[in-house]
Scaffold this motif. Structure first.
Motif, PDB file in Angstrom:
ATOM      1  N   UNK A 242     -12.700 -27.715  31.262  1.00 39.10           N
ATOM      2  CA  UNK A 242     -11.440 -27.963  30.555  1.00 39.10           C
ATOM      3  C   UNK A 242     -11.637 -28.115  29.050  1.00 39.10           C
ATOM      4  N   UNK A 243     -12.699 -28.768  28.639  1.00 42.96           N
ATOM      5  CA  UNK A 243     -12.899 -28.973  27.197  1.00 42.96           C
ATOM      6  C   UNK A 243     -13.368 -27.709  26.473  1.00 42.96           C
ATOM      7  N   UNK A 244     -13.642 -26.626  27.213  1.00 35.90           N
ATOM      8  CA  UNK A 244     -14.010 -25.351  26.589  1.00 35.90           C
ATOM      9  C   UNK A 244     -12.835 -24.374  26.507  1.00 35.90           C
ATOM     10  N   UNK A 245     -11.721 -24.706  27.192  1.00 30.72           N
ATOM     11  CA  UNK A 245     -10.547 -23.823  27.152  1.00 30.72           C
ATOM     12  C   UNK A 245      -9.676 -24.274  25.984  1.00 30.72           C
ATOM     13  N   UNK A 246     -10.042 -23.810  24.797  1.00 33.90           N
ATOM     14  CA  UNK A 246      -9.308 -24.160  23.580  1.00 33.90           C
ATOM     15  C   UNK A 246      -9.168 -22.923  22.708  1.00 33.90           C
TER      16      UNK A 246
ATOM     17  N   UNK B 154       5.831 -21.745  35.472  1.00 37.87           N
ATOM     18  CA  UNK B 154       5.334 -23.118  35.342  1.00 37.87           C
ATOM     19  C   UNK B 154       6.028 -23.819  34.178  1.00 37.87           C
ATOM     20  N   UNK B 155       6.095 -23.137  33.047  1.00 42.12           N
ATOM     21  CA  UNK B 155       6.759 -23.718  31.871  1.00 42.12           C
ATOM     22  C   UNK B 155       8.253 -23.896  32.109  1.00 42.12           C
ATOM     23  N   UNK B 156       8.882 -22.938  32.784  1.00 37.69           N
ATOM     24  CA  UNK B 156      10.310 -23.060  33.094  1.00 37.69           C
ATOM     25  C   UNK B 156      10.569 -24.261  33.994  1.00 37.69           C
ATOM     26  N   UNK B 157       9.696 -24.478  34.975  1.00 42.75           N
ATOM     27  CA  UNK B 157       9.848 -25.633  35.865  1.00 42.75           C
ATOM     28  C   UNK B 157       9.677 -26.939  35.093  1.00 42.75           C
TER      29      UNK B 157
ATOM     30  N   UNK C 216       6.743 -28.808  25.976  1.00 46.32           N
ATOM     31  CA  UNK C 216       5.318 -29.077  25.821  1.00 46.32           C
ATOM     32  C   UNK C 216       4.664 -29.003  27.194  1.00 46.32           C
ATOM     33  N   UNK C 217       3.661 -28.221  27.284  1.00 46.44           N
ATOM     34  CA  UNK C 217       2.935 -28.069  28.534  1.00 46.44           C
ATOM     35  C   UNK C 217       1.594 -28.762  28.369  1.00 46.44           C
ATOM     36  N   UNK C 218       1.291 -29.645  29.270  1.00 50.52           N
ATOM     37  CA  UNK C 218      -0.004 -30.297  29.165  1.00 50.52           C
ATOM     38  C   UNK C 218      -1.044 -29.461  29.882  1.00 50.52           C
ATOM     39  N   UNK C 219      -2.206 -29.388  29.297  1.00 47.00           N
ATOM     40  CA  UNK C 219      -3.293 -28.589  29.863  1.00 47.00           C
ATOM     41  C   UNK C 219      -3.707 -29.125  31.227  1.00 47.00           C
TER      42      UNK C 219
ATOM     43  N   UNK D 225      -1.860 -30.636  33.590  1.00 45.73           N
ATOM     44  CA  UNK D 225      -0.940 -30.262  34.674  1.00 45.73           C
ATOM     45  C   UNK D 225      -1.040 -28.769  34.977  1.00 45.73           C
ATOM     46  N   UNK D 226      -1.219 -27.954  33.952  1.00 43.82           N
ATOM     47  CA  UNK D 226      -1.391 -26.510  34.170  1.00 43.82           C
ATOM     48  C   UNK D 226      -2.672 -26.250  34.954  1.00 43.82           C
ATOM     49  N   UNK D 227      -3.758 -26.911  34.570  1.00 41.47           N
ATOM     50  CA  UNK D 227      -5.040 -26.736  35.258  1.00 41.47           C
ATOM     51  C   UNK D 227      -4.909 -27.169  36.722  1.00 41.47           C
ATOM     52  N   UNK D 228      -4.171 -28.226  36.977  1.00 48.54           N
ATOM     53  CA  UNK D 228      -3.974 -28.704  38.346  1.00 48.54           C
ATOM     54  C   UNK D 228      -3.263 -27.652  39.190  1.00 48.54           C
ATOM     55  N   UNK D 229      -2.191 -27.094  38.683  1.00 45.39           N
ATOM     56  CA  UNK D 229      -1.431 -26.073  39.415  1.00 45.39           C
ATOM     57  C   UNK D 229      -2.266 -24.809  39.593  1.00 45.39           C
ATOM     58  N   UNK D 230      -2.896 -24.347  38.521  1.00 48.22           N
ATOM     59  CA  UNK D 230      -3.690 -23.122  38.601  1.00 48.22           C
ATOM     60  C   UNK D 230      -4.897 -23.276  39.523  1.00 48.22           C
ATOM     61  N   UNK D 231      -5.422 -24.497  39.608  1.00 44.98           N
ATOM     62  CA  UNK D 231      -6.544 -24.735  40.515  1.00 44.98           C
ATOM     63  C   UNK D 231      -6.143 -24.423  41.958  1.00 44.98           C
TER      64      UNK D 231
END
Length: 97
Positions: A49-53, A71-74, A83-86, A88-94
């Motif tokens: 996660x700390x490398x996805x910047x 995801x952003x629409x939801x 604002x999308x937090x990284x 929550x996105x990582x959790x869904x994409x996982x």
């Protein structure tokens, strides 16, 4: 014969028809890019996660834009901020990967 007050009150209540605010038809899907998207999801998940910047985050998210937009629409239905937090996105994409 008279009806009970509870029966009369149930008849007087009108419930609006609920419609799904997010429909699949609003998001394009092409079968030819499914494997590229799957690879991008796995890359997103496999990268710490700390490398996805910066540029890497932009490049990865561009490849999974078809998943990121719903995801952003939801999130916008839940909050007034775009604002999308990284995390929550990582959790869904996982779970998608």
């Amino acid at each position: 014969m008279t009806t009970s007050p509870s029966t009369e009150s149930r008849r007087a209540v009108s419930v609006p028809v609920w419609r799904m605010p997010i429909t699949l038809e609003n998001y394009p899907h092409s079968d030819s890019s499914v494997t590229d998207e799957e690879a991008a999801l796995m890359n997103f998940y496999a990268t710490p996660a700390n490398h996805v910047t910066g540029g890497l985050a932009g490049a990865l998210l561009a490849k999974v834009a078809r998943f990121d937009q719903p995801f952003r629409d939801a999130l916008r239905l839940h909050t007034k901020y775009d604002q999308v937090t990284a995390r929550s996105r990582r959790h869904v994409f996982r779970y998608m990967a």
